[in-house]
Motif scaffolding. Structure first.
Motif, PDB file in Angstrom:
ATOM      1  N   LYS A  87       0.819  -1.213   0.000  1.00 49.76           N
ATOM      2  CA  LYS A  87       0.000   0.000   0.000  1.00 49.76           C
ATOM      3  C   LYS A  87       0.853   1.263   0.000  1.00 49.76           C
ATOM      4  N   VAL A  88       1.936   1.212   0.757  1.00 50.27           N
ATOM      5  CA  VAL A  88       2.761   2.408   0.922  1.00 50.27           C
ATOM      6  C   VAL A  88       4.138   2.158   0.332  1.00 50.27           C
ATOM      7  N   GLY A  89       4.556   3.042  -0.572  1.00 53.66           N
ATOM      8  CA  GLY A  89       5.916   2.941  -1.104  1.00 53.66           C
ATOM      9  C   GLY A  89       6.798   3.898  -0.331  1.00 53.66           C
ATOM     10  N   TYR A  90       7.941   3.423   0.141  1.00 53.84           N
ATOM     11  CA  TYR A  90       8.826   4.282   0.927  1.00 53.84           C
ATOM     12  C   TYR A  90      10.174   4.418   0.229  1.00 53.84           C
ATOM     13  N   LEU A  91      10.520   5.641  -0.131  1.00 53.26           N
ATOM     14  CA  LEU A  91      11.829   5.876  -0.747  1.00 53.26           C
ATOM     15  C   LEU A  91      12.791   6.360   0.321  1.00 53.26           C
ATOM     16  N   PHE A  92      13.816   5.567   0.609  1.00 55.15           N
ATOM     17  CA  PHE A  92      14.781   5.910   1.646  1.00 55.15           C
ATOM     18  C   PHE A  92      15.616   7.121   1.249  1.00 55.15           C
ATOM     19  N   LEU A 167       2.719   7.254  -1.370  1.00 51.68           N
ATOM     20  CA  LEU A 167       4.182   7.247  -1.435  1.00 51.68           C
ATOM     21  C   LEU A 167       4.769   8.156  -0.367  1.00 51.68           C
ATOM     22  N   ILE A 168       5.837   7.699   0.266  1.00 49.38           N
ATOM     23  CA  ILE A 168       6.576   8.556   1.179  1.00 49.38           C
ATOM     24  C   ILE A 168       7.977   8.685   0.601  1.00 49.38           C
ATOM     25  N   LEU A 169       8.339   9.903   0.210  1.00 49.93           N
ATOM     26  CA  LEU A 169       9.617  10.102  -0.451  1.00 49.93           C
ATOM     27  C   LEU A 169      10.528  10.930   0.448  1.00 49.93           C
ATOM     28  N   ASP A 170      11.636  10.332   0.891  1.00 50.79           N
ATOM     29  CA  ASP A 170      12.554  11.037   1.787  1.00 50.79           C
ATOM     30  C   ASP A 170      13.627  11.730   0.956  1.00 50.79           C
ATOM     31  N   GLU A 171      13.572  13.035   0.897  1.00 49.56           N
ATOM     32  CA  GLU A 171      14.513  13.873   0.151  1.00 49.56           C
ATOM     33  C   GLU A 171      14.707  13.380  -1.285  1.00 49.56           C
TER      34      GLU A 171
ATOM     35  N   LYS B 150      19.564  -3.624   9.229  1.00 48.90           N
ATOM     36  CA  LYS B 150      18.167  -3.510   9.642  1.00 48.90           C
ATOM     37  C   LYS B 150      17.335  -2.792   8.582  1.00 48.90           C
ATOM     38  N   ASP B 151      17.893  -1.680   8.088  1.00 54.32           N
ATOM     39  CA  ASP B 151      17.202  -0.940   7.031  1.00 54.32           C
ATOM     40  C   ASP B 151      16.984  -1.821   5.805  1.00 54.32           C
ATOM     41  N   ALA B 152      18.007  -2.564   5.427  1.00 52.12           N
ATOM     42  CA  ALA B 152      17.908  -3.402   4.238  1.00 52.12           C
ATOM     43  C   ALA B 152      16.837  -4.473   4.442  1.00 52.12           C
ATOM     44  N   PHE B 153      16.819  -5.029   5.642  1.00 59.65           N
ATOM     45  CA  PHE B 153      15.847  -6.077   5.929  1.00 59.65           C
ATOM     46  C   PHE B 153      14.421  -5.524   5.892  1.00 59.65           C
ATOM     47  N   THR B 154      14.273  -4.317   6.413  1.00 57.09           N
ATOM     48  CA  THR B 154      12.961  -3.665   6.358  1.00 57.09           C
ATOM     49  C   THR B 154      12.582  -3.370   4.912  1.00 57.09           C
ATOM     50  N   ALA B 155      13.559  -2.814   4.169  1.00 55.25           N
ATOM     51  CA  ALA B 155      13.283  -2.404   2.792  1.00 55.25           C
ATOM     52  C   ALA B 155      12.860  -3.598   1.944  1.00 55.25           C
ATOM     53  N   ILE B 156      13.500  -4.725   2.181  1.00 59.20           N
ATOM     54  CA  ILE B 156      13.189  -5.896   1.353  1.00 59.20           C
ATOM     55  C   ILE B 156      11.771  -6.381   1.657  1.00 59.20           C
ATOM     56  N   GLN B 157      11.347  -6.250   2.896  1.00 60.53           N
ATOM     57  CA  GLN B 157       9.976  -6.650   3.225  1.00 60.53           C
ATOM     58  C   GLN B 157       8.960  -5.671   2.659  1.00 60.53           C
ATOM     59  N   LEU B 158       9.352  -4.370   2.679  1.00 64.21           N
ATOM     60  CA  LEU B 158       8.448  -3.354   2.139  1.00 64.21           C
ATOM     61  C   LEU B 158       8.247  -3.525   0.641  1.00 64.21           C
ATOM     62  N   ARG B 159       9.099  -4.291  -0.006  1.00 68.53           N
ATOM     63  CA  ARG B 159       8.887  -4.579  -1.417  1.00 68.53           C
ATOM     64  C   ARG B 159       7.661  -5.472  -1.628  1.00 68.53           C
ATOM     65  N   GLY B 160       7.090  -5.922  -0.541  1.00 70.44           N
ATOM     66  CA  GLY B 160       5.929  -6.793  -0.654  1.00 70.44           C
ATOM     67  C   GLY B 160       6.276  -8.244  -0.392  1.00 70.44           C
ATOM     68  N   ILE B 161       7.478  -8.481   0.126  1.00 70.88           N
ATOM     69  CA  ILE B 161       7.860  -9.859   0.428  1.00 70.88           C
ATOM     70  C   ILE B 161       7.453 -10.184   1.857  1.00 70.88           C
ATOM     71  N   GLU B 162       6.604 -11.193   1.989  1.00 69.92           N
ATOM     72  CA  GLU B 162       6.138 -11.542   3.330  1.00 69.92           C
ATOM     73  C   GLU B 162       6.957 -12.705   3.863  1.00 69.92           C
ATOM     74  N   ILE B 163       7.914 -12.325   4.689  1.00 68.64           N
ATOM     75  CA  ILE B 163       8.878 -13.298   5.178  1.00 68.64           C
ATOM     76  C   ILE B 163       8.189 -14.493   5.841  1.00 68.64           C
ATOM     77  N   ASP B 164       7.128 -14.209   6.592  1.00 65.46           N
ATOM     78  CA  ASP B 164       6.480 -15.285   7.343  1.00 65.46           C
ATOM     79  C   ASP B 164       5.862 -16.355   6.457  1.00 65.46           C
ATOM     80  N   LYS B 165       5.547 -15.950   5.220  1.00 66.08           N
ATOM     81  CA  LYS B 165       4.883 -16.918   4.349  1.00 66.08           C
ATOM     82  C   LYS B 165       5.866 -17.742   3.525  1.00 66.08           C
TER      83      LYS B 165
END
Ligand code: ATP
Ligand code: MG
Lengths: 226, 242
Positions: A87-92, A167-171, B150-165
């Motif tokens: 649902k939410v896209g986050y750009l680091f 979308l949340i775009l950081d800088e 930690k950021d990378a691990f979060t980012a990869i999940q935010l791509r829509g990958i559901e680790i638990d599944k």
């Protein structure tokens, strides 16, 4: 009229939120604010004021014991990151932290392939997005060996394939030249037409002026409308 | 009371040597208990124990795996003729955990010393400055690396990958993807660091002077002696007991 509409449609709602990192002073205190799909909200504030922190809290990357964040009415703590990402896209702020593949093409499609979507379908989506963000010619380059501006667009492309509604775009304008900024503006306008809501964290006054419908400022731990 | 980092290093060294060489479980327990008391004396916060809760399943897994693959003694539990728990296997697993705990807990003794003091300790032990500097750099970068991972691990999940599944195999594959941004960060940082070291004329002169000088006091010598005696004592007990 507009207020009523906005209140009904809050996409992200923050209630009485406070946050501090481990062993550090309070960064955000008593934050109450909502974000709407119908507008582009800019978050401004001095370096280190907590803009990135607020963005991460809004997208469930960070969580706090005090206060709550609701995503379309559901407490974000109850949603997995995988589902938030749909649902939410986050750009680091540092896009290299969200790039995992040896080539740009693989980068954009990899999550979908990984979750078992058919290859030809994913490829079609990938080439559409490559065109949309004018990444043609970079398909086979490494995401780590392209310019910063290009890297940012690759990260954005990889987010867009999930068809997020917010979308949340950081800088997003760091490292972009005037022409690229114009292009980014165009892209954002297109998103808005597609009914994608946006939060842009930025210092770029002129960029905010020409793009944002609403500005909020983070300063001294508080978040206020400007 | 503030102790010299060298004293602390000796203590850590004694505890970890014992952890590695002693086999007897009761003796290991004694060493663990003393390392807890000592590290508590150095006013360490026990935050890491809270975090360690997450790894309890991993620890249990280690015990189980040890027990399955090195059965010995009496059988305690078996399912469908596959031996799961044996007394010998269980003992082996517990031993591994005790060793890990001793090493981790005794290492926290060092936490009170700043990286700069640790470098100085190594230099005064005649470790070449370059190596001591490298050690302190790596200490300084550990939290940053953790943050990036930690950021990378979060980012990869935010791509829509559901680790638990995901299946276990696919989960491991996800972890391997995470290396990419972390590794790239490390290489990038190493490049920048080496350039800035050159620019600041690192090693321009063969000898470096130092503003900090560590001096061992009487109590430092006493503690060092006590650590060594303790090590010898435990070894003595261990050998006498056979
Ligand atoms: N992981 C962390 N651990 C501890 N403190 C942190 C961490 N990340 C950020 N901080 C601190 O929190 C404060 C807010 O940081 P944040 O990154 O949110 O600021 P920002 O407004 O995004 O700044 P910038 O404009 O430089 O991007 C800063 O004082 C920073 O030092
Ligand atoms: Mg920031």
């Amino acid at each position: 009229m507009k207020e009523a509409y906005r209140a009904n449609e809050a996409f992200i709602e923050i209630e009485d939120l406070a946050f501090s990192y481990k062993r550090s002073p309070v960064i955000l205190n008593n934050v109450n604010i909502s974000f709407y799909k119908s507008e582009i909200t800019a978050i401004i504030g001095p370096n280190g004021s907590g803009k990135t922190t607020l963005g991460k809290l809004m997208s469930g990357i960070l969580s706090s014991d005090q206060g709550s964040v609701f995503l379309e009415g559901t407490n974000i703590k109850g949603i997995t990151l995988g589902n938030i990402g749909k649902k939410v896209g986050y750009l680091f702020q540092q896009p290299e932290r969200q790039l995992f593949n040896p080539t740009v093409k693989e980068e954009i499609g990899f999550a979908h392939l990984f979750m078992g979507e058919p290859k030809d379908k994913v490829e079609k989506k990938v080439s559409k997005i490559i065109e949309e963000l004018s990444l043609q010619g970079l398909e086979n380059s490494s995401p780590y060996q392209i310019s910063r501006g290009e890297r940012q667009r690759v990260a954005l492309a990889a987010i867009l394939i999930n068809e997020p509604s917010f979308l949340i775009l950081d800088e997003p304008t760091t490292g972009l030249d005037m022409v690229r900024k114009e292009k980014l503006s165009e892209i954002l306008k297109r998103f808005q037409q597609q009914n994608i809501g946006m939060v842009i964290i930025s210092h770029d006054k002129s960029f905010i002026k020409s793009n944002a419908d609403r500005i909020v400022e983070v300063s001294g731990g508080e978040v206020n409308e400007v | 009371m503030k102790f010299d980092p060298r004293t602390k290093l000796i203590m850590v060294f004694s505890f970890s040597t014992l952890a590695v060489f002693v086999i007897d479980i009761y003796l290991l327990l004694v060493v663990l208990l003393i390392s807890i008391i000592v590290s508590n004396y150095f006013k360490e916060d026990w935050d890491f124990l809270k975090r360690a809760k997450k790894y309890i399943t991993l620890l249990m897994g280690i015990v189980l795996i040890q027990s399955i693959f090195s059965p010995a003694g009496e059988i305690l539990l078996s399912i469908n003729k596959i031996t799961i728990l044996t007394t010998g296997g269980l003992a082996k697993g517990i031993r591994v955990i005790l060793r890990m705990l001793i090493i981790i807990i005794s290492a926290t003794i060092m936490k009170g010393s700043s990286p700069r003091e640790i470098i100085q300790a190594l230099i005064q032990w005649k470790v070449p400055y370059e190596i001591a500097f490298m050690v302190s750099l790596s200490i300084r970068f550990i939290p940053i690396l953790g943050e990036e991972a930690k950021d990378a691990f979060t980012a990869i999940q935010l791509r829509g990958i559901e680790i638990d599944k995901l299946s276990l195999g696919k989960r491991f594959k996800i972890y391997s993807y995470m290396f990419m941004p972390v590794l790239s960060g490390v290489i990038h940082r190493a490049k920048e660091l080496s350039t800035s070291l050159e620019a600041r004329a690192f090693r321009a002169y063969p000898d470096r002077t130092s503003y900090i000088k560590l001096e061992l006091s009487k109590k430092d010598y006493l503690i060092m002696l006590a650590s060594l005696l303790f090590t010898v004592l435990i070894f003595g007990i261990y050998i006498i007991m056979g």
